[in-house]
Motif scaffolding. Sequence first.
Motif: not given
Length: 321
Positions: A253-270
């Motif tokens: 329930y608190i694993d962010l891999q399962f929330l990540a598909n809701r993101i709509r913004g542009e992402v830069l990840m390091g």
Amino acid sequence: MPLADMSLELLKSYKGRNPRPDDFDAYWEAALTEMKAAQANVERKPSAFTTTFAECCDLYFTGVRGARIHVKHIRPKNLGNERGPAVLFFHGYSGRAHDWTDYLHYAAAGASVFAMDARGQGGASEDMGGVKGNTLRGHIIRGLDSEDPQDLLFRHIFLDTAQLADIAMSMPEVDAEQVYATGWSQGGALTLACASLEPRIKKLAPVYPFLCDYKRVWEMDLAKGAYEELRQYFRSFDPQHERENEIFTKLGYIDLQFLANRIRGEVLMGVGLMDTVCPPSTQFAAYNKIASEKRLEIYPDFGHEGLPRLHEKIYQFLLGK
């Protein structure tokens, strides 16, 4: 190259190991409904720290379950009647918002700053408690023994980030179309959570995000350091792993891999490919599920540490300066 995890080729296709709860989407829709019903009661108090070009205030709001959340708020003085961008900052595990001076370059560029203290950690935000079971080691397992998974503490912390975003977007000096988020480690995790639960976040820059793919962490024998509470929980409360699937599913329930598909913004990840605190595969489990525009800044020889020039790249990505 030396490897602490999978090869980069495998990382780019890795989909994660932790089980996903069947009612995951309903869980978070109910959580957002609770958040939206909360009376924020926003309060701003002048800070003892002052600067000539910005107003520095301690902002407080009431999150879910009644906790008062503290935020360092910097409002530029050079905007006039115009609306400008805002940047939300999230800190590392057990820490607190950084010193005021760490954010002034954003305010000098005309961006409002909101730096949140995660509830119950090193800053001024409250943890209201009220859960059954072990609270000896950390926030990942806080509420894990409760019958209701809605008592998981990181559920509340994730919601705090989204509530803060909504508060920031409502400020008269903030352009709601230019609200961004960033943070490292737990801060990277909360950046993902914020943009997942508040999809109006336009740009986000998470760095080696925490709180992803818990079962993979345990299988790699890296449930130590930041993830030590996972090992301690099993050793104390399920030493033969008779409830292993149940526990990892609840953590889902608190694993962010399962929330990540809701993101709509542009992402830069390091990401540092030698990271043994938040293993790269766990980070890629979330990154690979993001469907919006995205790119990586990869550091092959670096772990969970400072990444050269990445702060500069994030600044330019968020503000285009």
